[in-house]
Design an enzyme around this catalytic site. Sequence first.
Site, PDB file in Angstrom:
ATOM      1  N   MET A 198      31.076  54.085  11.818  1.00 52.32           N
ATOM      2  CA  MET A 198      30.474  52.723  11.620  1.00 52.32           C
ATOM      3  C   MET A 198      30.709  51.772  12.742  1.00 52.32           C
ATOM      4  O   MET A 198      30.120  52.199  13.721  1.00 52.32           O
ATOM      5  CB  MET A 198      30.842  52.037  10.258  1.00 52.32           C
ATOM      6  CG  MET A 198      30.239  53.156   9.195  1.00 52.32           C
ATOM      7  SD  MET A 198      30.735  52.391   7.225  1.00 52.32           S
ATOM      8  CE  MET A 198      32.221  53.417   7.216  1.00 52.32           C
ATOM      9  N   SER A 199      30.927  50.463  12.711  1.00 47.93           N
ATOM     10  CA  SER A 199      31.159  49.627  13.560  1.00 47.93           C
ATOM     11  C   SER A 199      31.985  49.851  14.746  1.00 47.93           C
ATOM     12  O   SER A 199      31.639  49.133  15.829  1.00 47.93           O
ATOM     13  CB  SER A 199      31.567  48.117  12.924  1.00 47.93           C
ATOM     14  OG  SER A 199      30.474  47.950  12.140  1.00 47.93           O
ATOM     15  N   VAL A 200      32.655  50.945  14.854  1.00 51.10           N
ATOM     16  CA  VAL A 200      33.256  51.537  15.997  1.00 51.10           C
ATOM     17  C   VAL A 200      31.967  51.684  17.040  1.00 51.10           C
ATOM     18  O   VAL A 200      32.500  51.530  18.293  1.00 51.10           O
ATOM     19  CB  VAL A 200      34.062  52.732  15.818  1.00 51.10           C
ATOM     20  CG1 VAL A 200      34.463  53.419  17.055  1.00 51.10           C
ATOM     21  CG2 VAL A 200      35.315  52.465  14.939  1.00 51.10           C
TER      22      VAL A 200
END
Length: 373
Positions: A65-67
């Site tokens: 995800m937001s990684v």
Amino acid sequence: MIDGQCDPDFAKVGTAFTANFRERGELGAAVAVYQHGRKVVDLWGGWADLEQTRPWQRNTIVCMMSVGKGMAALCVWILIDRGMIDPERPVAHYWPGFGQAGKEAITVATLLAGKAGLLYADHAPDGAGYDWAVMIDALERQEPEWVPGEKHGYHSATAGYLFGELVRRVDGRPIDQFLREEITGPLQVDYGYGASWADPDCIADIIPNPNSHTFVQTRDPNTKLGRAWRMRPPSDDHYNDERMRSGLLPSTNGHGNARSVARIYAALAEGGTLDDVRLIGRQTVDRMRTESWFGTCEMTDRIFRYGYGFFLNEPNMSPMGPNPRAFGHPGAGGSLGFADPENGIAFSYSPSLMCEGGGLGDRCRALSEAVYA
């Protein structure tokens, strides 16, 4: 159940990883640590699906995800490092269509710092998230939520498009191609936007947690996160949707594993170069981890400490060890990658089961603390 390698000096990471399965409800995950450019922890275990029919293997990947927003920011910083982007110039200098609706003076630095006020893409139709051209047109027409530079907020849904289009306008390559050719290919790691590059049997399922703030709020159009993420197509299983695994949504659909993300951050921990692969220079590493704000985020109403495209170490929301200069990027549900240049440490954790609450959860915290124990 658990496989891999763990240097004796980091045995407590292995102990914490085992305890996550026994005591903290871990289903399937991987953790990796580099020290001074050398891989010292590379562990994986558990299951790649809720039914527990597919064991987590060495080459299993999962949506982190937001990684992926940190990866998109790194792409921008590579172009800054090469002198192709001046962070103090307006974004519209490189992307003319951006310069409208009150965005004319927004600089690249303001954009990277989360101070542009572009939390939403209100001009995009519902569910248009995988149509790049439609989303870019909507963001060109979007009005900032505040006078740019005067407030700050995590650009949860839009950062991937904004960073990605800036890269495309300057370099000419779509951001997924740029990432592959400039970062993941040279470093020989398994990470990319979507997962069409991977064997489908190697993709672990994301297991949503009904007590995850992100999971709940992004599904509620009456919340700020719900407004931001309404561009995501309707689905009963967003995180494992085929479009999530094949499309380009760099704010959230980066797929990889802890070993790969830790290796990328190991390059940053070593001043931007690892095994003769140079991403950026040491001075650029320091610029991207300079604090831009520390306070309540206008998007999430949580306390964040932020640099330029990256989160900075903050014990409650982004625990990255004892060094306040450590930096990286979390992902919804508990995934994380970070670099600690002063101690030569790089860390990543890639789980399938989302954590509770709005932070990184007890499993990630236990692992990151064990690195320094």
